[in-house]
Write a protein that holds these residues in place. Sequence first.
Motif, PDB file in Angstrom:
ATOM      1  N   PHE A  79       0.893  -1.055   0.238  1.00 58.19           N
ATOM      2  CA  PHE A  79       0.436  -0.179  -0.237  1.00 58.19           C
ATOM      3  C   PHE A  79       0.645   1.141   0.157  1.00 58.19           C
ATOM      4  N   ALA A  80       0.905   1.884  -0.778  1.00 61.86           N
ATOM      5  CA  ALA A  80       1.681   2.728  -1.007  1.00 61.86           C
ATOM      6  C   ALA A  80       0.700   4.547  -0.450  1.00 61.86           C
ATOM      7  N   THR A  81       2.201   4.901   0.521  1.00 59.62           N
ATOM      8  CA  THR A  81       1.010   6.183   1.474  1.00 59.62           C
ATOM      9  C   THR A  81       2.172   6.895   1.911  1.00 59.62           C
ATOM     10  N   THR A  82       1.812   8.069   2.214  1.00 63.69           N
ATOM     11  CA  THR A  82       3.228   8.607   3.092  1.00 63.69           C
ATOM     12  C   THR A  82       2.759   8.718   4.547  1.00 63.69           C
ATOM     13  N   LYS A  83       2.356   7.913   5.259  1.00 67.06           N
ATOM     14  CA  LYS A  83       1.426   7.313   5.771  1.00 67.06           C
ATOM     15  C   LYS A  83       2.748   6.918   6.793  1.00 67.06           C
ATOM     16  N   THR A  84       3.618   6.338   6.047  1.00 60.33           N
ATOM     17  CA  THR A  84       4.672   5.584   7.733  1.00 60.33           C
ATOM     18  C   THR A  84       6.230   5.631   6.369  1.00 60.33           C
ATOM     19  N   GLU A  85       7.142   5.203   7.320  1.00 53.55           N
ATOM     20  CA  GLU A  85       8.175   5.821   6.788  1.00 53.55           C
ATOM     21  C   GLU A  85       8.984   4.106   6.147  1.00 53.55           C
ATOM     22  N   LYS A  86       8.524   3.113   6.184  1.00 58.74           N
ATOM     23  CA  LYS A  86       8.810   2.310   4.823  1.00 58.74           C
ATOM     24  C   LYS A  86       8.865   2.507   4.407  1.00 58.74           C
ATOM     25  N   ASN A  96       4.942 -11.579  -8.805  1.00 60.69           N
ATOM     26  CA  ASN A  96       3.253 -11.802  -9.029  1.00 60.69           C
ATOM     27  C   ASN A  96       2.541 -10.418  -7.800  1.00 60.69           C
ATOM     28  N   ASP A  97       3.557  -9.358  -7.329  1.00 60.00           N
ATOM     29  CA  ASP A  97       3.019  -8.951  -6.453  1.00 60.00           C
ATOM     30  C   ASP A  97       1.745  -7.730  -6.491  1.00 60.00           C
ATOM     31  N   TYR A  98       1.174  -7.246  -5.859  1.00 61.78           N
ATOM     32  CA  TYR A  98      -0.031  -6.152  -6.316  1.00 61.78           C
ATOM     33  C   TYR A  98       0.717  -4.552  -4.744  1.00 61.78           C
ATOM     34  N   ILE A  99       0.458  -3.756  -6.082  1.00 65.71           N
ATOM     35  CA  ILE A  99       1.037  -2.339  -5.698  1.00 65.71           C
ATOM     36  C   ILE A  99      -0.447  -1.800  -5.428  1.00 65.71           C
ATOM     37  N   MET A 100      -0.866  -1.126  -4.783  1.00 66.75           N
ATOM     38  CA  MET A 100      -2.023  -0.519  -4.977  1.00 66.75           C
ATOM     39  C   MET A 100      -1.805   1.098  -4.496  1.00 66.75           C
ATOM     40  N   PHE A 101      -2.501   1.626  -5.031  1.00 64.73           N
ATOM     41  CA  PHE A 101      -2.419   3.491  -5.075  1.00 64.73           C
ATOM     42  C   PHE A 101      -3.727   4.332  -4.469  1.00 64.73           C
ATOM     43  N   GLY A 102      -4.293   5.436  -3.214  1.00 64.24           N
ATOM     44  CA  GLY A 102      -5.315   5.683  -3.502  1.00 64.24           C
ATOM     45  C   GLY A 102      -5.645   6.784  -4.177  1.00 64.24           C
ATOM     46  N   ILE A 112      -7.920   0.990   5.820  1.00 69.12           N
ATOM     47  CA  ILE A 112      -7.010  -0.086   5.107  1.00 69.12           C
ATOM     48  C   ILE A 112      -5.362  -0.097   5.515  1.00 69.12           C
ATOM     49  N   LEU A 113      -4.707   1.102   5.459  1.00 67.89           N
ATOM     50  CA  LEU A 113      -3.801   0.976   5.826  1.00 67.89           C
ATOM     51  C   LEU A 113      -3.063   0.765   7.318  1.00 67.89           C
ATOM     52  N   ASN A 114      -4.107   1.268   8.103  1.00 70.02           N
ATOM     53  CA  ASN A 114      -3.740   0.247   9.598  1.00 70.02           C
ATOM     54  C   ASN A 114      -3.896  -1.195   9.632  1.00 70.02           C
ATOM     55  N   ARG A 115      -4.995  -1.661   8.923  1.00 67.11           N
ATOM     56  CA  ARG A 115      -5.537  -3.395   8.779  1.00 67.11           C
ATOM     57  C   ARG A 115      -3.987  -4.438   7.963  1.00 67.11           C
ATOM     58  N   TYR A 116      -3.649  -3.704   7.486  1.00 66.06           N
ATOM     59  CA  TYR A 116      -2.009  -3.655   6.757  1.00 66.06           C
ATOM     60  C   TYR A 116      -0.768  -3.363   6.636  1.00 66.06           C
ATOM     61  N   GLU A 118       1.995  -3.640   8.560  1.00 66.60           N
ATOM     62  CA  GLU A 118       3.120  -3.886   8.067  1.00 66.60           C
ATOM     63  C   GLU A 118       3.891  -4.097   6.158  1.00 66.60           C
ATOM     64  N   ASN A 119       2.466  -3.452   5.596  1.00 65.67           N
ATOM     65  CA  ASN A 119       2.899  -3.875   3.993  1.00 65.67           C
ATOM     66  C   ASN A 119       3.062  -2.280   3.828  1.00 65.67           C
ATOM     67  N   ASN A 120       2.416  -1.664   4.046  1.00 64.05           N
ATOM     68  CA  ASN A 120       3.027  -0.292   3.805  1.00 64.05           C
ATOM     69  C   ASN A 120       3.619   0.211   3.749  1.00 64.05           C
ATOM     70  N   ILE A 121       4.126   1.252   2.851  1.00 64.76           N
ATOM     71  CA  ILE A 121       5.136   1.821   1.249  1.00 64.76           C
ATOM     72  C   ILE A 121       5.074   3.738   0.900  1.00 64.76           C
ATOM     73  N   THR A 122       6.200   4.028   1.110  1.00 60.56           N
ATOM     74  CA  THR A 122       6.319   5.372   0.942  1.00 60.56           C
ATOM     75  C   THR A 122       7.564   5.494   0.045  1.00 60.56           C
ATOM     76  N   ILE A 123       7.537   6.467  -0.711  1.00 57.71           N
ATOM     77  CA  ILE A 123       8.659   7.398  -1.840  1.00 57.71           C
ATOM     78  C   ILE A 123       8.906   8.027  -0.599  1.00 57.71           C
ATOM     79  N   PRO A 124       9.938   8.930  -0.025  1.00 59.13           N
ATOM     80  CA  PRO A 124      10.462   9.580   0.633  1.00 59.13           C
ATOM     81  C   PRO A 124      11.017  10.887   0.067  1.00 59.13           C
ATOM     82  N   MET A 125      10.402  11.873   0.118  1.00 62.07           N
ATOM     83  CA  MET A 125      10.509  13.526  -0.178  1.00 62.07           C
ATOM     84  C   MET A 125      10.370  14.355   0.613  1.00 62.07           C
ATOM     85  N   LEU A 126      10.880  15.642   0.314  1.00 61.78           N
ATOM     86  CA  LEU A 126      10.728  16.401   1.128  1.00 61.78           C
ATOM     87  C   LEU A 126       9.102  17.463   1.706  1.00 61.78           C
TER      88      LEU A 126
END
Length: 153
Positions: A79-86, A96-102, A112-116, A118-126
């Motif tokens: 799950f791509a989000t700005t709300k994680t540090e990973k 065969n992975d899936y990458i979700m964007f909101g 959804i983010l809270n439910r998963y 450990e699978n939240n990811i982010t793109i580092p940015m200012l």
Amino acid sequence: MNIVLLNPEIPYNTGNIGRTCVLTNTGLHLIKPLGFSLDEKAVKRSGLDYWKDVQLYIWEDFEHFLKENIENKNANLYFATTKTEKKYSDIKYEKNDYIMFGPESKGIPEEILNRYKENNITIPMLPLGRSINLSNSVAIILYEALRQNNFEY
């Protein structure tokens, strides 16, 4: 690989993402409701003549998508989000992975983010804006996943 757009709102972004998916042999999953019609000229214009070749899957809701794709195939979903540090680059992606964007205006819902978490990811940015454009974010993460898999399409 598979890209998942949860309730996309801007047809140009979806068209651009569709074009990227065609040229990387990546499935594109759209989860309703959509903020536009797939017949809109804006989707087709940004997807150019590639749109007819998109491996497109439309889902009525998130739970139906989950059951058919993740649970039945035992696949990874990130799950791509700005709300994680990973960072997205800290993940070892499988073919065969899936990458979700909101949705562009609000991202993936908190429940959804809270439910998963450990699978939240982010793109580092200012912290100068909300986030990088959706179609750019998809390209950044998708190409890292493809690189890790030796660009085996």
